[in-house]
Design a protein around this motif. Structure first.
Motif, PDB file in Angstrom:
ATOM      1  N   SER A 266      23.560  32.996 114.297  1.00  0.00           N
ATOM      2  CA  SER A 266      23.353  32.272 113.040  1.00  0.00           C
ATOM      3  C   SER A 266      23.276  30.763 113.236  1.00  0.00           C
TER       4      SER A 266
ATOM      5  N   SER B 168      30.784  40.510 121.838  1.00  0.00           N
ATOM      6  CA  SER B 168      30.470  40.959 120.469  1.00  0.00           C
ATOM      7  C   SER B 168      31.320  42.180 120.122  1.00  0.00           C
TER       8      SER B 168
ATOM      9  N   SER C  47      36.022  38.460 109.845  1.00  0.00           N
ATOM     10  CA  SER C  47      36.274  38.457 111.296  1.00  0.00           C
ATOM     11  C   SER C  47      37.763  38.350 111.614  1.00  0.00           C
TER      12      SER C  47
ATOM     13  N   CYS D 157      27.409  30.447 111.093  1.00  0.00           N
ATOM     14  CA  CYS D 157      28.054  31.167 109.995  1.00  0.00           C
ATOM     15  C   CYS D 157      29.009  32.206 110.557  1.00  0.00           C
TER      16      CYS D 157
ATOM     17  N   ILE E 102      29.963  36.192 120.031  1.00  0.00           N
ATOM     18  CA  ILE E 102      28.499  36.156 120.018  1.00  0.00           C
ATOM     19  C   ILE E 102      27.982  35.921 118.603  1.00  0.00           C
TER      20      ILE E 102
HETATM   21  C1  LIG Z   1      23.278  39.440 118.228  1.00  0.00           C
HETATM   22  C2  LIG Z   1      24.553  39.276 117.434  1.00  0.00           C
HETATM   23  C3  LIG Z   1      24.686  38.200 116.566  1.00  0.00           C
HETATM   24  C4  LIG Z   1      25.855  38.035 115.819  1.00  0.00           C
HETATM   25  N1  LIG Z   1      25.945  36.944 114.993  1.00  0.00           N
HETATM   26  C5  LIG Z   1      27.093  36.720 114.306  1.00  0.00           C
HETATM   27  C6  LIG Z   1      27.221  35.551 113.501  1.00  0.00           C
HETATM   28  O1  LIG Z   1      26.316  34.732 113.418  1.00  0.00           O
HETATM   29  N2  LIG Z   1      28.389  35.376 112.826  1.00  0.00           N
HETATM   30  C7  LIG Z   1      29.428  36.269 112.908  1.00  0.00           C
HETATM   31  O2  LIG Z   1      30.461  36.055 112.250  1.00  0.00           O
HETATM   32  N3  LIG Z   1      29.329  37.386 113.687  1.00  0.00           N
HETATM   33  C8  LIG Z   1      28.203  37.619 114.392  1.00  0.00           C
HETATM   34  N4  LIG Z   1      28.094  38.727 115.200  1.00  0.00           N
HETATM   35  C9  LIG Z   1      29.242  39.655 115.291  1.00  0.00           C
HETATM   36  C10 LIG Z   1      30.284  39.191 116.330  1.00  0.00           C
HETATM   37  O3  LIG Z   1      29.694  38.965 117.599  1.00  0.00           O
HETATM   38  C11 LIG Z   1      31.357  40.265 116.549  1.00  0.00           C
HETATM   39  O4  LIG Z   1      30.735  41.496 116.800  1.00  0.00           O
HETATM   40  C12 LIG Z   1      32.265  40.432 115.354  1.00  0.00           C
HETATM   41  O5  LIG Z   1      32.841  39.171 115.057  1.00  0.00           O
HETATM   42  C13 LIG Z   1      33.348  41.477 115.639  1.00  0.00           C
HETATM   43  O6  LIG Z   1      34.288  41.517 114.594  1.00  0.00           O
HETATM   44  P1  LIG Z   1      35.713  40.768 114.697  1.00  0.00           P
HETATM   45  O7  LIG Z   1      35.445  39.288 114.764  1.00  0.00           O
HETATM   46  O8  LIG Z   1      36.421  41.170 113.430  1.00  0.00           O
HETATM   47  O9  LIG Z   1      36.407  41.254 115.941  1.00  0.00           O
HETATM   48  C14 LIG Z   1      26.928  38.939 115.944  1.00  0.00           C
HETATM   49  C15 LIG Z   1      26.791  40.031 116.837  1.00  0.00           C
HETATM   50  C16 LIG Z   1      25.626  40.197 117.571  1.00  0.00           C
HETATM   51  C17 LIG Z   1      25.511  41.349 118.535  1.00  0.00           C
END
Ligand SMILES: Cc1cc2nc3c(=O)[nH]c(=O)nc-3n(C[C@H](O)[C@H](O)[C@H](O)COP(=O)(O)O)c2cc1C
Length: 168
Positions: A45, A93, A64, A59, A42
């Protein structure tokens, strides 16, 4: 702290909270790993950079766990989620395994996995990656897209998922 590190009294929590006032849509970015498995994450960006030619960016946090998947994939899709996709948003997410079940995906031009149902799906080939601060900016050329403009979209505002609905 130098000026390029941000304000001297920078408080990351307050800063995130300030950015939370910028309501956005919610998208699932999807790409395949080396073995061909479809992964989803999710994001909010995504930005349309150019219309002619159509170029998108999003982004990716350098921290991650899925960094390798999204930086090595030659193609990805950006799927704008429907308002009834709050469960998808929760699921993708969360940390840990974020493999998309085969029955929820299809392919278009690039070979990247594309959600079968979304407000809109943009099928992209990787154009450029650019490290920026603690993120990687990922640009893609849109090679195909489809849209279902009649459905309500999922939004994100002040840390919560909301419904984005046109009035008429
Ligand atoms: C509404 C929302 C928007 C997000 N936008 C981004 C984003 O643009 N880029 C990003 O790297 N992670 C974003 N995240 C976080 C990822 O969805 C995810 O929670 C995160 O990558 C978890 O960490 P991991 O990849 O190390 O497992 C967002 C989460 C939410 C709930």
């Amino acid at each position: 702290m130098s000026s390029s590190d941000g304000p001297s009294d920078f408080d990351p929590k307050a800063y995130r909270s300030a950015l939370g006032g910028f309501g956005t849509g919610v998208a699932l970015v999807a790409a395949r790993d080396e073995a061909g498995n479809a992964h989803g994450m999710i994001i909010n960006s995504l930005t349309s950079v150019s219309l002619h030619p159509p170029i998108m960016l999003w982004c990716l946090a350098s921290s991650s766990a899925a960094f390798k998947v999204y930086t090595e994939a030659p193609a990805f899709s950006l799927n704008i989620l429907r308002s009834d996709d709050a469960d998808v948003a929760q699921r993708f997410s969360r940390k840990g395994d974020r493999v998309i079940p085969p029955e929820q995906i299809t392919t278009m031009e690039s070979g990247a996995p594309v959600l079968t149902a979304a407000v809109a799906s943009l099928d992209c080939r990787l154009r450029l990656r650019q490290p920026m601060g603690d993120h990687e900016v990922i640009y893609g050329d849109v090679v195909a897209y489809r849209a279902d403009p009649g459905v309500d979209a999922l939004g994100f505002f002040r840390g919560r998922f909301v419904t984005l609905r046109s009035e008429d």
